[in-house]
Design an enzyme around this catalytic site. Structure first.
Site, PDB file in Angstrom:
ATOM      1  N   GLY A  10     -30.538  18.248 -57.140  1.00 11.21           N
ATOM      2  CA  GLY A  10     -30.606  19.988 -56.901  1.00 11.21           C
ATOM      3  C   GLY A  10     -29.297  20.151 -56.187  1.00 11.21           C
ATOM      4  O   GLY A  10     -28.512  19.382 -55.901  1.00 11.21           O
ATOM      5  N   LEU A  12     -28.827  21.323 -52.866  1.00  9.00           N
ATOM      6  CA  LEU A  12     -28.833  20.883 -51.523  1.00  9.00           C
ATOM      7  C   LEU A  12     -28.918  19.000 -51.580  1.00  9.00           C
ATOM      8  O   LEU A  12     -28.132  18.464 -51.009  1.00  9.00           O
ATOM      9  CB  LEU A  12     -29.727  21.166 -50.776  1.00  9.00           C
ATOM     10  CG  LEU A  12     -30.297  20.618 -49.264  1.00  9.00           C
ATOM     11  CD1 LEU A  12     -28.897  20.601 -48.642  1.00  9.00           C
ATOM     12  CD2 LEU A  12     -31.161  21.187 -48.558  1.00  9.00           C
ATOM     13  N   ALA A  58     -38.894  21.960 -54.039  1.00  5.68           N
ATOM     14  CA  ALA A  58     -39.472  23.117 -54.043  1.00  5.68           C
ATOM     15  C   ALA A  58     -39.505  24.117 -55.215  1.00  5.68           C
ATOM     16  O   ALA A  58     -38.820  23.895 -56.249  1.00  5.68           O
ATOM     17  CB  ALA A  58     -38.674  24.130 -53.075  1.00  5.68           C
ATOM     18  N   THR A  99     -37.459  28.051 -45.137  1.00  6.85           N
ATOM     19  CA  THR A  99     -36.660  29.374 -45.597  1.00  6.85           C
ATOM     20  C   THR A  99     -36.462  30.357 -44.344  1.00  6.85           C
ATOM     21  O   THR A  99     -37.641  30.471 -43.673  1.00  6.85           O
ATOM     22  CB  THR A  99     -37.147  29.853 -46.773  1.00  6.85           C
ATOM     23  OG1 THR A  99     -36.665  30.928 -47.176  1.00  6.85           O
ATOM     24  CG2 THR A  99     -38.570  30.075 -46.624  1.00  6.85           C
ATOM     25  N   ASP A 100     -35.590  31.097 -44.258  1.00  8.80           N
ATOM     26  CA  ASP A 100     -35.653  32.127 -43.466  1.00  8.80           C
ATOM     27  C   ASP A 100     -36.680  33.235 -43.797  1.00  8.80           C
ATOM     28  O   ASP A 100     -36.730  34.142 -43.109  1.00  8.80           O
ATOM     29  CB  ASP A 100     -34.113  33.072 -43.607  1.00  8.80           C
ATOM     30  CG  ASP A 100     -33.579  33.252 -44.844  1.00  8.80           C
ATOM     31  OD1 ASP A 100     -34.172  32.369 -45.978  1.00  8.80           O
ATOM     32  OD2 ASP A 100     -33.299  34.203 -45.255  1.00  8.80           O
ATOM     33  N   TYR A 123     -44.024  33.345 -51.972  1.00 14.59           N
ATOM     34  CA  TYR A 123     -43.130  32.102 -51.997  1.00 14.59           C
ATOM     35  C   TYR A 123     -43.014  31.583 -50.276  1.00 14.59           C
ATOM     36  O   TYR A 123     -43.228  30.603 -49.832  1.00 14.59           O
ATOM     37  CB  TYR A 123     -41.592  32.388 -52.246  1.00 14.59           C
ATOM     38  CG  TYR A 123     -40.508  31.533 -51.754  1.00 14.59           C
ATOM     39  CD1 TYR A 123     -40.402  30.156 -52.236  1.00 14.59           C
ATOM     40  CD2 TYR A 123     -39.532  31.835 -51.220  1.00 14.59           C
ATOM     41  CE1 TYR A 123     -39.572  29.372 -52.003  1.00 14.59           C
ATOM     42  CE2 TYR A 123     -38.489  30.942 -50.493  1.00 14.59           C
ATOM     43  CZ  TYR A 123     -38.459  29.704 -51.010  1.00 14.59           C
ATOM     44  OH  TYR A 123     -37.570  29.031 -50.472  1.00 14.59           O
TER      45      TYR A 123
HETATM   46  N1  LIG Z   1     -31.434  28.159 -52.444  1.00 10.31           N
HETATM   47  C1  LIG Z   1     -31.583  28.919 -51.470  1.00 10.31           C
HETATM   48  O1  LIG Z   1     -30.916  30.016 -51.334  1.00 10.31           O
HETATM   49  C2  LIG Z   1     -32.644  28.478 -50.131  1.00 10.31           C
HETATM   50  C3  LIG Z   1     -32.703  29.110 -49.201  1.00 10.31           C
HETATM   51  C4  LIG Z   1     -33.506  28.634 -48.135  1.00 10.31           C
HETATM   52  C5  LIG Z   1     -34.042  27.656 -48.247  1.00 10.31           C
HETATM   53  N2  LIG Z   1     -34.003  26.790 -49.192  1.00 10.31           N
HETATM   54  C6  LIG Z   1     -34.882  25.617 -49.528  1.00 10.31           C
HETATM   55  O2  LIG Z   1     -33.807  24.623 -49.527  1.00 10.31           O
HETATM   56  C7  LIG Z   1     -34.598  23.655 -50.327  1.00 10.31           C
HETATM   57  C8  LIG Z   1     -33.331  23.060 -51.545  1.00 10.31           C
HETATM   58  O3  LIG Z   1     -33.057  24.127 -52.290  1.00 10.31           O
HETATM   59  P1  LIG Z   1     -32.223  24.159 -53.498  1.00 10.31           P
HETATM   60  O4  LIG Z   1     -31.368  25.346 -53.813  1.00 10.31           O
HETATM   61  O5  LIG Z   1     -31.272  22.638 -53.407  1.00 10.31           O
HETATM   62  O6  LIG Z   1     -33.062  23.871 -54.699  1.00 10.31           O
HETATM   63  P2  LIG Z   1     -32.808  23.263 -56.073  1.00 10.31           P
HETATM   64  O7  LIG Z   1     -31.446  23.142 -56.485  1.00 10.31           O
HETATM   65  O8  LIG Z   1     -33.779  23.815 -56.791  1.00 10.31           O
HETATM   66  O9  LIG Z   1     -33.381  21.475 -56.097  1.00 10.31           O
HETATM   67  C9  LIG Z   1     -34.879  21.335 -56.000  1.00 10.31           C
HETATM   68  C10 LIG Z   1     -34.891  19.809 -56.394  1.00 10.31           C
HETATM   69  O10 LIG Z   1     -36.399  19.628 -56.480  1.00 10.31           O
HETATM   70  C11 LIG Z   1     -36.694  19.190 -57.409  1.00 10.31           C
HETATM   71  N3  LIG Z   1     -38.121  19.589 -57.804  1.00 10.31           N
HETATM   72  C12 LIG Z   1     -38.774  20.896 -57.882  1.00 10.31           C
HETATM   73  N4  LIG Z   1     -39.937  20.692 -58.036  1.00 10.31           N
HETATM   74  C13 LIG Z   1     -40.428  19.607 -57.902  1.00 10.31           C
HETATM   75  C14 LIG Z   1     -41.572  18.724 -57.924  1.00 10.31           C
HETATM   76  N5  LIG Z   1     -42.673  19.309 -58.185  1.00 10.31           N
HETATM   77  N6  LIG Z   1     -41.674  17.312 -57.686  1.00 10.31           N
HETATM   78  C15 LIG Z   1     -40.268  16.700 -57.687  1.00 10.31           C
HETATM   79  N7  LIG Z   1     -39.075  17.260 -57.556  1.00 10.31           N
HETATM   80  C16 LIG Z   1     -39.154  18.661 -57.673  1.00 10.31           C
HETATM   81  C17 LIG Z   1     -35.856  19.936 -58.528  1.00 10.31           C
HETATM   82  O11 LIG Z   1     -35.798  19.325 -59.764  1.00 10.31           O
HETATM   83  P3  LIG Z   1     -35.958  20.159 -61.227  1.00 10.31           P
HETATM   84  O12 LIG Z   1     -34.914  21.061 -61.291  1.00 10.31           O
HETATM   85  O13 LIG Z   1     -35.790  19.001 -62.212  1.00 10.31           O
HETATM   86  O14 LIG Z   1     -37.258  20.468 -61.418  1.00 10.31           O
HETATM   87  C18 LIG Z   1     -34.411  19.743 -57.844  1.00 10.31           C
HETATM   88  O15 LIG Z   1     -33.731  18.458 -58.057  1.00 10.31           O
HETATM   89  C19 LIG Z   1     -35.710  24.011 -50.635  1.00 10.31           C
HETATM   90  O16 LIG Z   1     -36.947  23.383 -50.102  1.00 10.31           O
HETATM   91  C20 LIG Z   1     -35.845  25.526 -50.617  1.00 10.31           C
HETATM   92  O17 LIG Z   1     -37.014  26.121 -50.482  1.00 10.31           O
HETATM   93  C21 LIG Z   1     -33.309  27.128 -50.444  1.00 10.31           C
END
Ligand SMILES: NC(=O)c1ccc[n+]([C@@H]2O[C@H](COP(=O)([O-])OP(=O)(O)OC[C@H]3O[C@@H](n4cnc5c(N)ncnc54)[C@H](OP(=O)(O)O)[C@@H]3O)[C@@H](O)[C@H]2O)c1
Length: 289
Positions: A10, A12, A58, A99-100, A123
């Site tokens: 992903g 992060l 997530a 998250t914020d 969410y």
């Molecule tokens: N993006 C933002 O702006 C933001 C802001 C605040 C907080 N956050 C938090 O930061 C974290 C990382 O975000 P990100 O943007 O890096 O997300 P991301 O790119 O969507 O990465 C999430 C990873 O988790 C995997 N995943 C999803 N569901 C899963 C499951 N049920 N079992 C196992 N693996 C699973 C995904 O794989 P697949 O894609 O193959 O399903 C992906 O590799 C999350 O906790 C998110 O809530 C994000």
């Protein structure tokens, strides 16, 4: 020392791989582990015996979550309970991301970790439930709230990131409408990942806000992207009401890294400097490709 990285491919997750390096790191993608399946989680922990677990998994398509509350709670809350229970059984430390959006945005000043959450959408409510499972069940934990993440591989769940979406729309020559009434701190996934490593090494467990510094609206963020990229698309400021998204979002969700500061670790750069660095990194990659 074995570190298990969940959601390794992903946005992060990819930056955490860089920050933690190869030594002792076990990167798991969704195909390797489904966190919502408790048995799979136990089996993976028994196989790799991690000392540290980094969970980036997530379900975070915010509007979609309004129609899929069961899935949101399955991945963002119940699965987190699976992780903390299994981590507790092997004495591992868990780093979990939140998250914020756990805040309602009505406070009018940056949120510290001691401020009471009040989520506005499914969410955020499911993410807050996940936080509570960690904090209630596992002593050795870091719950890290962050905000507006962008990283080079783009968010898998959201299909890209805001910076890439803006650059694409500008290339397509379209008029771009962005909200000016949601204020945040865009945060570089690279900066966050480096700080997570530093924090994990302190052993000072707890709840932490980690974002770059400064604040801006999404509209101001978009304007900065175009300015730094030397583009001049038709950018129009709009409102959340006019956009009519399904999920409510906080109007002001700037986080104060108060707990990080108390450890002397809050030296994250201004969001604009981090953005400039991101744009230069992506240029380098495009050149090499
Ligand atoms: N993006 C933002 O702006 C933001 C802001 C605040 C907080 N956050 C938090 O930061 C974290 C990382 O975000 P990100 O943007 O890096 O997300 P991301 O790119 O969507 O990465 C999430 C990873 O988790 C995997 N995943 C999803 N569901 C899963 C499951 N049920 N079992 C196992 N693996 C699973 C995904 O794989 P697949 O894609 O193959 O399903 C992906 O590799 C999350 O906790 C998110 O809530 C994000």
């Amino acid at each position: 020392m074995v570190t298990l990285l969940i959601g390794a491919n992903g946005q992060l997750g990819s930056e955490l791989q860089q920050a933690f390096g190869d030594d002792g790191l076990v990167p798991l993608g969704h195909a390797d582990l489904e966190v919502a399946e408790a048995a799979q989680v136990r089996e993976a922990f028994a196989r790799y015996r991690p000392d540290l677990i980094l969970n980036t998994a997530a379900y975070h398509r915010v509007d979609e979550c309004e129609d899929e509350p069961e899935r949101a709670f399955a991945v963002n809350a119940i699965a987190v309970r699976n992780l903390v229970q299994a981590a507790g059984e092997i004495g591992a430390t868990l780093v979990h991301f939140s998250t914020d959006y756990v805040f309602d945005g009505r406070q009018g000043r940056p949120y510290q970790e001691v401020d009471p959450p009040a989520p506005l959408n499914v969410y955020a409510t499911s993410k807050l439930a996940g936080e509570y499972f960690v904090r209630a069940t596992l002593e050795r934990h870091f719950v890290i709230r962050t905000c507006g993440l962008y990283g080079l591989v783009g968010s898998r769940g959201k299909g890209g990131n805001f910076v890439e979406t803006m650059l694409r729309l500008a290339r397509e020559g379209r008029e771009i409408r962005v909200v000016g009434d949601q204020v945040l701190t865009p945060t570089s996934a690279k900066d966050l990942a480096k700080k997570v490593r530093q924090l994990a090494e302190t052993g000072q467990y707890g709840l932490y806000h980690i974002t770059n510094s400064g604040e801006c609206s999404w509209y101001q963020f978009a304007a900065a992207i175009f300015e730094l990229a030397g583009m001049r698309p038709r950018l129009v400021e709009t409102t959340s009401a006019a956009l009519g998204a399904r999920a409510n979002r906080p109007a002001y969700s700037v986080l104060d890294n108060a707990n990080l500061r108390s450890l002397g670790l809050d030296d994250l750069r201004h969001w604009r400097d981090a953005l400039e660095d991101y744009l230069s990194d992506r240029k380098q990659i495009t050149k090499e490709a």
